[in-house]
Scaffold this active site. Structure first.
Site, mmCIF file in Angstrom:
data_model
loop_
_atom_site.group_PDB
_atom_site.id
_atom_site.type_symbol
_atom_site.label_atom_id
_atom_site.label_comp_id
_atom_site.label_asym_id
_atom_site.label_seq_id
_atom_site.Cartn_x
_atom_site.Cartn_y
_atom_site.Cartn_z
ATOM 1 N N GLU A 119 0.640 -1.315 0.109
ATOM 2 C CA GLU A 119 0.311 0.008 0.038
ATOM 3 C C GLU A 119 0.759 1.245 -0.051
ATOM 4 O O GLU A 119 2.077 1.266 0.189
ATOM 5 C CB GLU A 119 -1.086 -0.108 1.200
ATOM 6 C CG GLU A 119 -0.282 -0.399 2.460
ATOM 7 C CD GLU A 119 -1.399 -0.765 3.515
ATOM 8 O OE1 GLU A 119 -1.611 -0.035 4.476
ATOM 9 O OE2 GLU A 119 -1.807 -1.916 3.365
ATOM 10 N N LYS A 121 2.584 4.763 1.332
ATOM 11 C CA LYS A 121 2.862 5.126 2.659
ATOM 12 C C LYS A 121 2.307 6.670 2.385
ATOM 13 O O LYS A 121 3.077 7.440 1.687
ATOM 14 C CB LYS A 121 4.343 4.926 2.657
ATOM 15 C CG LYS A 121 4.733 5.509 4.232
ATOM 16 C CD LYS A 121 6.421 4.868 4.287
ATOM 17 C CE LYS A 121 7.091 5.536 5.452
ATOM 18 N NZ LYS A 121 6.534 6.540 6.304
ATOM 19 N N ASP A 123 2.052 10.399 3.648
ATOM 20 C CA ASP A 123 3.137 11.295 4.297
ATOM 21 C C ASP A 123 2.189 12.242 5.349
ATOM 22 O O ASP A 123 2.138 13.426 4.842
ATOM 23 C CB ASP A 123 4.030 11.920 3.402
ATOM 24 C CG ASP A 123 5.347 12.612 4.069
ATOM 25 O OD1 ASP A 123 5.527 12.101 5.118
ATOM 26 O OD2 ASP A 123 6.063 13.213 3.554
ATOM 27 N N TYR A 233 -5.331 2.395 8.139
ATOM 28 C CA TYR A 233 -4.805 1.054 7.712
ATOM 29 C C TYR A 233 -4.365 0.201 8.458
ATOM 30 O O TYR A 233 -3.729 -0.811 8.257
ATOM 31 C CB TYR A 233 -3.301 1.575 6.835
ATOM 32 C CG TYR A 233 -2.499 2.618 7.532
ATOM 33 C CD1 TYR A 233 -2.026 2.231 8.668
ATOM 34 C CD2 TYR A 233 -2.085 3.900 7.075
ATOM 35 C CE1 TYR A 233 -1.068 3.128 9.304
ATOM 36 C CE2 TYR A 233 -1.455 4.828 7.763
ATOM 37 C CZ TYR A 233 -0.632 4.416 8.902
ATOM 38 O OH TYR A 233 -0.081 5.202 9.366
ATOM 39 N N LYS A 320 11.244 3.592 0.885
ATOM 40 C CA LYS A 320 10.856 4.917 0.845
ATOM 41 C C LYS A 320 11.416 5.529 -0.523
ATOM 42 O O LYS A 320 12.523 5.185 -1.038
ATOM 43 C CB LYS A 320 11.739 5.721 1.985
ATOM 44 C CG LYS A 320 10.675 5.502 3.108
ATOM 45 C CD LYS A 320 11.416 6.102 4.516
ATOM 46 C CE LYS A 320 11.010 7.442 4.555
ATOM 47 N NZ LYS A 320 11.388 8.121 5.693
ATOM 48 N N CYS A 414 19.358 48.363 -2.262
ATOM 49 C CA CYS A 414 17.949 47.848 -2.303
ATOM 50 C C CYS A 414 17.724 48.219 -3.946
ATOM 51 O O CYS A 414 17.633 49.317 -4.270
ATOM 52 C CB CYS A 414 16.925 48.703 -1.341
ATOM 53 S SG CYS A 414 15.424 48.353 -1.715
ATOM 54 N N CYS A 417 14.791 50.959 -3.516
ATOM 55 C CA CYS A 417 15.130 52.656 -3.089
ATOM 56 C C CYS A 417 16.527 52.926 -3.050
ATOM 57 O O CYS A 417 16.868 53.900 -2.769
ATOM 58 C CB CYS A 417 14.409 52.661 -1.767
ATOM 59 S SG CYS A 417 15.199 51.923 -0.430
ATOM 60 N N CYS A 432 16.689 45.485 3.466
ATOM 61 C CA CYS A 432 16.498 46.988 3.191
ATOM 62 C C CYS A 432 16.252 47.925 4.383
ATOM 63 O O CYS A 432 14.936 47.680 4.821
ATOM 64 C CB CYS A 432 15.824 47.412 2.099
ATOM 65 S SG CYS A 432 15.474 49.318 2.091
ATOM 66 N N CYS A 438 11.439 52.919 2.040
ATOM 67 C CA CYS A 438 11.440 52.262 0.793
ATOM 68 C C CYS A 438 9.906 52.004 0.436
ATOM 69 O O CYS A 438 9.165 51.441 0.865
ATOM 70 C CB CYS A 438 11.946 50.788 1.148
ATOM 71 S SG CYS A 438 12.138 49.653 0.002
HETATM 72 S S1 IVH Z 1 1.397 0.473 8.767
HETATM 73 C C1 IVH Z 1 3.068 -0.865 13.304
HETATM 74 N N1 IVH Z 1 0.675 1.644 6.679
HETATM 75 O O1 IVH Z 1 4.447 5.551 8.158
HETATM 76 C C2 IVH Z 1 3.195 0.303 12.330
HETATM 77 N N2 IVH Z 1 2.062 3.064 8.204
HETATM 78 O O2 IVH Z 1 7.507 5.854 8.823
HETATM 79 C C3 IVH Z 1 2.213 -0.181 11.391
HETATM 80 N N3 IVH Z 1 2.546 5.378 7.392
HETATM 81 O O3 IVH Z 1 4.567 4.983 11.841
HETATM 82 C C4 IVH Z 1 2.245 1.061 10.292
HETATM 83 N N4 IVH Z 1 1.328 4.996 5.547
HETATM 84 O O4 IVH Z 1 2.637 6.549 10.563
HETATM 85 C C5 IVH Z 1 1.459 1.799 7.830
HETATM 86 N N5 IVH Z 1 0.127 2.527 4.648
HETATM 87 C C6 IVH Z 1 0.585 2.627 5.748
HETATM 88 C C7 IVH Z 1 1.405 3.934 6.168
HETATM 89 C C8 IVH Z 1 2.220 3.968 7.305
HETATM 90 C C9 IVH Z 1 2.080 5.775 6.380
HETATM 91 C C10 IVH Z 1 3.269 5.806 8.501
HETATM 92 C C11 IVH Z 1 2.908 5.528 10.044
HETATM 93 C C12 IVH Z 1 4.260 4.789 10.302
HETATM 94 C C13 IVH Z 1 5.326 5.602 9.620
HETATM 95 C C14 IVH Z 1 6.542 4.865 9.548
#
Ligand code: IVH
Length: 688
Positions: A119, A121, A123, A233, A320, A414, A417, A432, A438
């Site tokens: 899945e 990740k 941010d 998730y 990542k 500047c 001015c 400035c 100015c």
């Molecule tokens: S699973 C036991 N799934 O990324 C930990 N985390 O860098 C289970 N995060 O702490 C986490 N998307 O805050 C999981 N699809 C995803 C995620 C995800 C973002 C975050 C989460 C985690 C951090 C780690």
């Protein structure tokens, strides 16, 4: 490395990492890129692996970064509760061969056939929601993994988090937890940072910091305006009605919980790699930030078998992505003077696509940055989306440099001015110093004073420029001495436009104190700070008399802001302007709390949308005066959507979907007893 040396480096790394964690999780202002941070942590892990006897329980390799305020920062803004299950982080890598190593370890540990759930990740910032009997009971941040901050009141303002679950064919357990991420989509992030830059507040470095900062706002009604969203998730609890992670996600979705539909079951490393490659490109089209892919063992009994380390699950890993960059040509550099006199070099670029938008301009921050990059006009440069509205230049592709590139020179005077520039204390930014002379700085202050969130006077930048060029307005107090005769001397101004402007100025005399304070344009005092300071001191004389220590007692006010406010009120010219504004009738004191008119709306939450016969703020005050509550977003708990002229179509749609009654201003006035239903029949015939 030899042991004593290793020990020194370990200490050094721990101190850098701990500070970086604090800046990232507590202050929401990171000092390192994710990649730099992860590399330092990996270096520490490697050294601790070589010398396990040097591992200490408080090493950052042994615990998750904490978002709880510590020591002297502790103001106990949120109540704290323990997590039922530790809230851990994820092991991460930038290297696909380490994903293979994770797969190998899982295969070895499980010994049977199994699948992966892959899945996105997200941010954002981690959240743990507890539902009891189908109702949202509590929302905790990750905190230090053991104890989290209770942000339930703020989470209730996030529109896609249901406060009540929707029944489906699978009944929900009496009590369960669901964890996920609160994030800020790019559009909301850009909007917020534009506002912050306008208000001279530090923009958020990235949507993650913006989400986390917004989630911890003290004033929870403000959370509704930040455009936060949530994706969930991870379901936890006893006797859960599923045996795979994918089933858990589908079931959670069937209860109305927000779950991403972009996850996929993969059977082997090839399919995992395919998923990663696909999203490495596709993610650029998503309306929110993602920083990688999470690969999880799909079967829940196998997850249990693999278990956890002190910091991570052994059943999941994050791959990542590196921050997205684009390469383009630097065409020229402008040197812009801001409201506070700071001179910023801004690069004009050959347009290029980056994170869903076309980039034409990028910040170069200051002269040092230009020098460090050894940047030349005509170079090919790397741009990255950072915190500022416009992206930043992070590097030069020297292999593409041609002989005709030109070395730029940061101006010494500047550009507006001609005053010689001075450096600030850190010697990083050039200013400035001609604050009161100015033209760019003066006009920017005047524009700010009239702006919508300040005095809300109907006038564009061009009007300010005309007034300034005719020497009719030199400082903000001059506005209130303008007459119709003055205005009629301006090009293109007629009787009507002059009257409209003067009546708008007249209206501005009713603007509440906190906005007047914001309008003064005190450096670093944005809308939120102005509100806190105004509430705290109640009137301008008390602020003017405050010491730096007094100012530091205000929520959201740190050393830099306190010093700036203090310095503003020490300046004779500013006191004179305030004196003139007071004489002109502006509000320099908080209004007495609104009078309670009735309890008709007691316990009712009302969302407003569109325009009314009175200002939106007055409408909100009217709701409160009759015992109701105003909220920015519609949920199942909303009693009415009060729709004025041109209401937002999204709001109408949402109200219809949730079955929330939509009422007009007239209906509303009937409800609060201002208009009697039969009165309408009496009035209407006379209209013909
Ligand atoms: S699973 C036991 N799934 O990324 C930990 N985390 O860098 C289970 N995060 O702490 C986490 N998307 O805050 C999981 N699809 C995803 C995620 C995800 C973002 C975050 C989460 C985690 C951090 C780690």
């Amino acid at each position: 490395m030899e042991k004593t040396q290793a020990n020194i480096r370990i200490e050094e790394l721990r101190s850098i990492i701990n500070e970086a964690n604090r800046r990232y999780y507590v202050e929401n202002a990171p000092v390192l890129s994710d990649y730099e941070f992860d590399m330092l942590l990996k270096e520490l892990e490697a050294l601790e692996k070589e010398y396990p006897e040097l591992i200490t329980p408080d090493s950052p390799t042994q615990k998750v970064g904490s978002d709880l305020k510590q020591g002297k920062e502790l103001k106990k803004e949120f109540e704290q509760f323990p997590h039922r299950y530790p809230m851990l982080s994820l092991g991460n890598t930038y290297d696909i061969s380490e994903v293979q190593a994770f797969v190998d370890r899982a295969e070895k540990g499980i010994g049977n056939a199994f699948t992966f759930s892959c899945e996105l990740k997200f941010d954002g910032t981690a959240i743990c929601l507890t539902y009891k009997n189908g109702k949202l009971f509590r929302a905790l941040t990750r905190g230090d993994g053991t104890v989290g901050d209770d942000v339930t009141r703020n989470v209730k303002h996030i529109s896609n988090i249901p406060q009540t679950l929707t029944p489906s064919s699978t009944p929900w357990p009496e009590e369960f937890e669901i964890r996920g991420e609160i994030y800020m989509p790019w559009a909301a992030f850009d909007r917020l940072n534009i506002e912050r830059e306008k208000d001279e507040e530090q923009p958020f470095a990235n949507p993650r910091n913006a989400a986390s900062g917004s989630l911890k706002l003290i004033d929870s009604t403000q959370v509704a305006n930040r455009g936060l969203e949530c994706t969930l998730y991870h379901v936890l609890g006893e006797n859960l009605p599923f045996t795979t992670h994918q089933e858990a996600l589908k079931t959670a979705a069937s209860w109305g919980l927000p779950v991403s539909d972009m996850s996929k079951v993969c059977r082997n490393i090839e399919e995992v790699e395919e998923f990663i490659t696909h999203w490495d490109t596709e993610r650029k089209t998503l309306p929110y930030a993602t920083d990688g892919i999470v690969i999880k063992v799909n079967e829940l009994p196998y997850q249990d078998e693999l278990g956890y380390t002190a910091k991570f699950p052994r059943w999941a890993v994050a791959y990542k992505f590196k921050a997205e960059q684009a390469l383009t040509k630097l065409l020229s550099i402008d040197y812009q003077v801001g409201r506070t006199g700071a001179v910023t070099p801004v690069a004009n670029l050959e347009p290029v696509q980056l994170s869903g938008t076309i980039v034409k301009r990028a910040s170069l921050h200051n002269a040092d940055q230009m020098q460090n990059l050894d940047i030349h006009i005509g170079d090919y440069v790397y741009v990255e989306k950072g915190g500022e509205i416009i992206p930043k230049i992070t590097g030069v592709e020297l292999s593409q440099r041609t002989a005709d590139v030109i070395l730029p020179h940061f101006p010494e005077t500047c550009p507006d001015c001609g005053t010689p520039l001075v450096k600030d204390e850190s010697e990083a930014k050039a200013f400035c110093p001609n604050q009161d002379g100015c033209p760019t700085q003066i006009q920017a202050k005047l524009v700010h004073f009239l702006s919508r969130k300040a005095m809300n006077v109907i006038a564009g930048d061009a009007t300010v420029e005309q007034l300034y060029n005719k020497a009719l307005v030199w400082n903000i107090a001059d506005f209130y001495e303008l007459t119709k005769e003055h205005l009629l001397t301006l090009d293109g101004w007629k009787e009507k436009s002059a009257e409209r402007f003067l009546s708008s100025l007249q209206e501005s005399r009713k603007v509440p104190f906190e906005r007047v304070l914001f309008a003064l344009g005190i450096r670093y005092v944005g809308e939120t700070t102005a509100k806190s300071v105004a509430k705290h001191f109640v009137n301008i004389d008390a602020i003017s008399a405050a010491t730096i220590e007094d100012l530091l007692n205000v929520d959201d006010v740190g050393q830099v802001i306190a010093e700036s406010i203090y310095a503003y009120f020490k300046e004779e010219a500013n006191l004179e302007i305030i004196g003139r504004l007071k004489a002109a009738g502006l509000k320099f004191e908080m209004d007495a709390p609104a009078q309670k008119l009735s309890a008709t709306l007691e316990g009712k939450t009302i969302v407003i949308s569109g325009n009314f016969s009175i200002s939106r703020d007055d409408m909100k005050a009217l709701i409160v005066a009759h015992g109701g509550k105003n909220s920015g977003s519609i949920s199942g708990k909303t009693a009415y959507l009060l729709a004025g002229e041109k209401p937002g179509p999204e709001k109408i749609k949402k109200a219809e979907t949730l079955g929330v009654s939509i009422i007009s201003e007239h209906d509303f006035r009937e409800l609060i007893g201002e208009v009697k239903p039969e009165a309408i029949d009496e009035i209407e015939p006379s209209l013909f």
